[in-house]
Design a protein around this motif. Structure first.
Motif, mmCIF file in Angstrom:
data_model
loop_
_atom_site.group_PDB
_atom_site.id
_atom_site.type_symbol
_atom_site.label_atom_id
_atom_site.label_comp_id
_atom_site.label_asym_id
_atom_site.label_seq_id
_atom_site.Cartn_x
_atom_site.Cartn_y
_atom_site.Cartn_z
ATOM 1 N N GLU A 79 0.869 -1.186 0.000
ATOM 2 C CA GLU A 79 0.000 0.000 0.000
ATOM 3 C C GLU A 79 0.904 1.233 0.000
ATOM 4 O O GLU A 79 1.654 1.457 0.956
ATOM 5 C CB GLU A 79 -0.878 -0.031 1.256
ATOM 6 N N PHE A 80 0.859 2.003 -1.105
ATOM 7 C CA PHE A 80 1.622 3.248 -1.187
ATOM 8 C C PHE A 80 0.721 4.369 -0.682
ATOM 9 O O PHE A 80 -0.382 4.555 -1.201
ATOM 10 C CB PHE A 80 2.015 3.555 -2.640
ATOM 11 N N HIS A 81 1.196 5.094 0.320
ATOM 12 C CA HIS A 81 0.417 6.243 0.806
ATOM 13 C C HIS A 81 0.841 7.474 0.008
ATOM 14 O O HIS A 81 1.966 7.932 0.119
ATOM 15 C CB HIS A 81 0.668 6.464 2.302
ATOM 16 N N THR A 82 -0.054 7.984 -0.826
ATOM 17 C CA THR A 82 0.270 9.157 -1.640
ATOM 18 C C THR A 82 -0.558 10.339 -1.135
ATOM 19 O O THR A 82 -1.460 10.169 -0.306
ATOM 20 C CB THR A 82 -0.050 8.915 -3.133
ATOM 21 N N ARG A 83 -0.284 11.502 -1.690
ATOM 22 C CA ARG A 83 -0.979 12.705 -1.208
ATOM 23 C C ARG A 83 -2.448 12.744 -1.614
ATOM 24 O O ARG A 83 -3.206 13.560 -1.094
ATOM 25 C CB ARG A 83 -0.273 13.951 -1.731
ATOM 26 N N SER A 84 -2.835 11.908 -2.560
ATOM 27 C CA SER A 84 -4.261 11.889 -2.907
ATOM 28 C C SER A 84 -4.978 10.697 -2.289
ATOM 29 O O SER A 84 -6.190 10.569 -2.409
ATOM 30 C CB SER A 84 -4.456 11.919 -4.419
ATOM 31 N N GLY A 85 -4.219 9.817 -1.599
ATOM 32 C CA GLY A 85 -4.826 8.654 -0.945
ATOM 33 C C GLY A 85 -3.969 7.425 -1.173
ATOM 34 O O GLY A 85 -2.947 7.490 -1.857
ATOM 35 N N PRO A 86 -4.368 6.292 -0.603
ATOM 36 C CA PRO A 86 -3.574 5.076 -0.764
ATOM 37 C C PRO A 86 -3.714 4.441 -2.152
ATOM 38 O O PRO A 86 -4.783 4.534 -2.765
ATOM 39 C CB PRO A 86 -4.132 4.125 0.289
ATOM 40 N N SER A 121 -1.061 1.107 -18.350
ATOM 41 C CA SER A 121 -0.168 0.072 -17.806
ATOM 42 C C SER A 121 1.177 0.676 -17.422
ATOM 43 O O SER A 121 1.720 0.390 -16.342
ATOM 44 C CB SER A 121 0.040 -1.050 -18.830
ATOM 45 N N GLU A 122 1.716 1.541 -18.294
ATOM 46 C CA GLU A 122 3.007 2.192 -18.000
ATOM 47 C C GLU A 122 2.889 3.084 -16.763
ATOM 48 O O GLU A 122 3.755 3.096 -15.898
ATOM 49 C CB GLU A 122 3.385 3.100 -19.168
ATOM 50 N N THR A 123 1.779 3.823 -16.707
ATOM 51 C CA THR A 123 1.551 4.738 -15.577
ATOM 52 C C THR A 123 1.478 3.951 -14.268
ATOM 53 O O THR A 123 2.024 4.368 -13.241
ATOM 54 C CB THR A 123 0.229 5.519 -15.791
ATOM 55 N N VAL A 124 0.816 2.786 -14.329
ATOM 56 C CA VAL A 124 0.659 1.966 -13.120
ATOM 57 C C VAL A 124 2.019 1.407 -12.676
ATOM 58 O O VAL A 124 2.362 1.434 -11.486
ATOM 59 C CB VAL A 124 -0.359 0.831 -13.372
ATOM 60 N N ALA A 125 2.806 0.914 -13.640
ATOM 61 C CA ALA A 125 4.135 0.381 -13.296
ATOM 62 C C ALA A 125 4.949 1.457 -12.578
ATOM 63 O O ALA A 125 5.619 1.192 -11.566
ATOM 64 C CB ALA A 125 4.840 -0.090 -14.558
ATOM 65 N N ASP A 126 4.869 2.673 -13.066
ATOM 66 C CA ASP A 126 5.557 3.830 -12.475
ATOM 67 C C ASP A 126 5.042 4.113 -11.068
ATOM 68 O O ASP A 126 5.799 4.339 -10.132
ATOM 69 C CB ASP A 126 5.248 5.063 -13.329
ATOM 70 N N LYS A 127 3.711 4.133 -10.959
ATOM 71 C CA LYS A 127 3.042 4.418 -9.685
ATOM 72 C C LYS A 127 3.486 3.416 -8.622
ATOM 73 O O LYS A 127 3.584 3.736 -7.440
ATOM 74 C CB LYS A 127 1.523 4.306 -9.931
ATOM 75 N N LEU A 128 3.729 2.153 -9.058
ATOM 76 C CA LEU A 128 4.150 1.087 -8.133
ATOM 77 C C LEU A 128 5.675 1.020 -8.030
ATOM 78 O O LEU A 128 6.220 0.043 -7.496
ATOM 79 C CB LEU A 128 3.608 -0.270 -8.606
ATOM 80 N N HIS A 129 6.353 2.043 -8.571
ATOM 81 C CA HIS A 129 7.825 2.107 -8.535
ATOM 82 C C HIS A 129 8.449 0.842 -9.106
ATOM 83 O O HIS A 129 9.485 0.390 -8.616
ATOM 84 C CB HIS A 129 8.310 2.382 -7.110
#
Ligand SMILES: Cc1cc2nc3c(=O)[nH]c(=O)nc-3n(C[C@H](O)[C@H](O)[C@H](O)COP(=O)(O)OP(=O)(O)OC[C@H]3O[C@@H](n4cnc5c(N)ncnc54)[C@H](O)[C@@H]3O)c2cc1C
Length: 404
Positions: A200-207, A241-249
């Motif tokens: 679970e990544f805690h980001t500034r807009s939510g988890p 898909s690319e954006t998600v891979a990035d989001k999940l580092h």
């Protein structure tokens, strides 16, 4: 039209309602489930602790073998990018003597397993209709359906969701609120094995929470600003898909997002009572909050398990007032603590809440360093009150948590 007699009517065929109806029928109650067809749901649910035990009672976990992914590690990563960044915390089920915290399963598979089990349950009838009337009386309650049929029952269990028409008919008031957030939800394949770890990544807009599914597949619940959520959900699948891979580092390597991409505006709700005359609320009819920490359905299943248990103790009249009051008393603390906990965690992530951000960071930092706090949080996350079981009895008594 004549009135049919049953002991229990469960209104609402979502996951909480269907499981509760099966729970009653499996214990020998003559039960009717009033449930119009529901839309297909691509979400998944992480089933934890007592939910797993409740569903196992009528064979559902066995039916899900091969379709449920074990959750062995839960990792919280502070991705807020702020000055008060908390350390990453990992909760290992092995630390509290378990092989897994629970199992993540597609709602569709869970729904199918419940339907299949219903087909072989002789004490349970399913009516593919809507409830349009609820009249509680001294000896029983009458439920009227939109096809004109009527049922006289000892107890009505309203599992008819956030807007619960039965709750409204009973005059139970509800306080509802909205968050400036939307959850984008979908499943995806990934190149790297998840090793039964949920992150679970805690980001500034939510988890943003990745939860393992069987194989190299996971589900994602991505809490975002509503306008951005709309833009992301409209992206081409390759770009998303690319954006998600990035989001999940890139912890799971390349990802391939699957359709459908669902969106859920986030909100919460608390009711002023969980029961009325010959009525008990179960699931989101009785509480609602954002999908953080996999608590919503688990709470609903614990409601279901509890109302069946109390009804069994009052076998000759399961809708007796005292039985309903015992149900209400037993469920209050669990519902309040989950609603408040999820609300605070969610708000602590939103911009402009510096004191709460500080408290969240301090809490996570303490948990990363102190095994006792981590173990407390893990036990408590699985089952209300269980966190205290690691505390010496004398201390439990002192803080009022020992009801043994
Ligand atoms: C994105 C997302 C992810 C989530 N992930 C998790 C998770 O991992 N773990 C977890 O524990 N929880 C999770 N939750 C929460 C969980 O999905 C909900 O708590 C749960 O599905 C609610 O189930 P329910 O049966 O109470 O309500 P619902 O699913 O809303 O069902 C209510 C039913 O009542 C029916 N109904 C309404 N009116 C009538 C009427 N008049 N007559 C008859 N029927 C009626 C509706 O048709 C519906 O089928 C998540 C939620 C979201 C939004």
């Amino acid at each position: 039209m004549s009135i049919e007699r049953r002991e229990i009517a469960v209104v609402g065929g979502g996951l909480a309602g269907t499981a509760t109806a099966l729970g009653f029928a499996a214990k020998g109650f003559d039960t009717v489930l009033i449930a119009p067809e529901t839309a297909a749901d691509a979400r998944s649910s992480a089933l934890l602790g007592r939910s797993v035990a409740f569903l196992s009672e009528f064979g559902i976990m066995e039916a899900l073998a091969g379709k449920a992914a074990p959750l062995s590690v839960m990792r919280l990563v502070d991705d807020t990018g702020g000055l008060l960044r908390a350390p990453t915390v990992e909760f290992h089920a092995s630390e509290i003597g378990l092989s897994a915290f629970g199992y993540n399963v597609l709602n569709r598979d869970l729904g199918d397993a419940l339907q299949e089990r219903m087909a072989s349950e002789t004490n349970l009838e399913r009516c593919n209709a809507k409830a349009v009337g609820f009249e509680p009386g001294e000896a029983n309650a009458i439920v009227t359906l939109d096809d004109g049929s009527r049922y006289a029952v000892d107890l009505v269990v309203a599992a008819d969701g956030r807007r619960s028409p039965i709750r409204e008919a009973a005059g139970i008031s509800v306080r509802q609120w909205h968050y400036p957030q939307t959850a984008i939800v979908f499943n995806f394949e990934h190149a790297v094995d998840h090793r039964s770890v949920s992150t679970e990544f805690h980001t500034r807009s939510g988890p943003v929470t990745q939860v393992p599914l069987p194989g190299r597949r996971s589900s994602l619940v991505w809490v975002e600003d509503p306008k951005l959520a709309e833009l992301y959900a409209d992206l081409r699948l390759e770009k998303l898909s690319e954006t998600v891979a990035d989001k999940l580092h890139w912890i799971l390597g390349r990802v391939t997002v699957e359709e459908p991409i669902q969106r859920f505006p986030l909100g919460g709700a608390v009711v002023d009572r969980l029961t009325g005359d010959r009525l008990a609320l179960v699931g989101e009819a009785g509480h609602a909050f954002p999908p953080i920490g996999a608590q919503g359905l688990n709470l609903g299943l614990r409601d279901g398990e509890a109302i069946v248990r109390f009804a069994l103790e009052s076998r000759d009249d399961p809708g007796r007032r005292v039985t309903l009051l015992r149900y209400e008393a037993a469920r209050k603390a669990d519902i309040r603590s989950r609603t408040l906990g999820v609300d605070l965690l969610n708000r602590s992530l939103l911009a402009g809440m510096l004191p709460m951000q500080l408290a969240r960071s301090a809490g996570l930092a303490a948990m990363s360093r102190v095994p006792f706090l981590r173990q407390f949080a893990m036990r408590e996350g699985l089952s209300p009150g269980a966190g205290l079981m690691g505390v010496p009895r004398s201390v439990r008594k002192w803080i009022g948590g020992d009801h043994a």
